[in-house]
Design a protein around this motif. Structure first.
Motif, PDB file in Angstrom:
ATOM      1  N   GLN A  43      38.261  11.400  -7.043  1.00  0.00           N
ATOM      2  CA  GLN A  43      37.113  12.048  -7.680  1.00  0.00           C
ATOM      3  C   GLN A  43      37.297  12.155  -9.193  1.00  0.00           C
ATOM      4  O   GLN A  43      36.329  12.302  -9.925  1.00  0.00           O
TER       5      GLN A  43
ATOM      6  N   LYS B 266      36.095  15.282 -14.502  1.00  0.00           N
ATOM      7  CA  LYS B 266      34.789  15.047 -13.891  1.00  0.00           C
ATOM      8  C   LYS B 266      33.836  16.127 -14.370  1.00  0.00           C
ATOM      9  O   LYS B 266      34.251  17.236 -14.715  1.00  0.00           O
TER      10      LYS B 266
ATOM     11  N   SER C 176      30.217  17.937 -13.138  1.00  0.00           N
ATOM     12  CA  SER C 176      29.271  18.112 -12.044  1.00  0.00           C
ATOM     13  C   SER C 176      28.028  18.817 -12.549  1.00  0.00           C
ATOM     14  O   SER C 176      28.114  19.699 -13.407  1.00  0.00           O
TER      15      SER C 176
ATOM     16  N   ARG D 114      25.456  21.230 -10.914  1.00  0.00           N
ATOM     17  CA  ARG D 114      25.331  22.007  -9.685  1.00  0.00           C
ATOM     18  C   ARG D 114      24.088  22.886  -9.757  1.00  0.00           C
ATOM     19  O   ARG D 114      23.840  23.567 -10.748  1.00  0.00           O
TER      20      ARG D 114
ATOM     21  N   ALA E 142      25.599  19.614  -5.525  1.00  0.00           N
ATOM     22  CA  ALA E 142      26.204  19.163  -6.784  1.00  0.00           C
ATOM     23  C   ALA E 142      26.287  17.639  -6.812  1.00  0.00           C
ATOM     24  O   ALA E 142      26.548  17.004  -5.783  1.00  0.00           O
TER      25      ALA E 142
ATOM     26  N   PHE F 244      28.232  14.560  -9.188  1.00  0.00           N
ATOM     27  CA  PHE F 244      29.315  14.472 -10.163  1.00  0.00           C
ATOM     28  C   PHE F 244      29.601  13.046 -10.591  1.00  0.00           C
ATOM     29  O   PHE F 244      29.281  12.082  -9.901  1.00  0.00           O
TER      30      PHE F 244
END
Length: 139
Positions: free
Chosen positions: A32, A39, A41, A43, A48, A50
């Motif tokens: 990820q 990362k 995201s 949300r 979410a 990402f």
């Protein structure tokens, strides 16, 4: 004609609702995070999306929690160029456990299961089933 287009575009932009969610930065290890990286995201409530990028790859994905206060999140992700998993592409189903909650900040532990296209020993195109781990921190 150009004034009409400008007025139409301005009206559309002003009538578009503002983002109701928030952007969450994170850093960590695992697919990820592009193996080792960051990362971001977006949300909103219990959903979410990402994008992650790291020293060996990149990832795009989505996660959903049963409720925004739940520590559990389930999702899917697509990753590229993972040196750790010796793969050109990864497609995974994921599970993340958020130590505080899905909507909170803090540590996240995750796992994934899926397919990886191999790059080792000149066998491009071969696929293998893999299990992965992620660990990260949401700021």
């Amino acid at each position: 004609m150009k004034k009409h287009n400008l007025a139409l575009i301005t009206a559309l932009l002003l009538s578009t609702p503002a983002f109701a969610g928030e952007f969450i930065p994170a850093a960590g290890f695992g697919p990820q995070y592009g193996d080792l990286g960051a990362k971001v995201s977006y949300r909103e409530n219990n959903l979410a999306f990402f994008a992650g990028v790291g020293i060996h790859g990149a990832a795009l994905g989505a996660q959903m929690a049963p409720a925004s206060g739940s520590p559990h999140a389930f999702g899917v992700m697509y990753g590229t160029e993972s040196d750790i998993f010796n793969a050109e592409e990864l497609v995974l189903v994921t599970y993340d456990y958020h130590l505080t909650s899905f909507s909170g900040r803090g540590w996240v532990l995750g796992a994934g299961l899926g397919q990886a296209d191999r790059t080792d020993r000149g066998r491009d195109g071969d696929s293998k089933t893999i299990a992965v781990l992620n660990i990260g921190y949401k700021f």
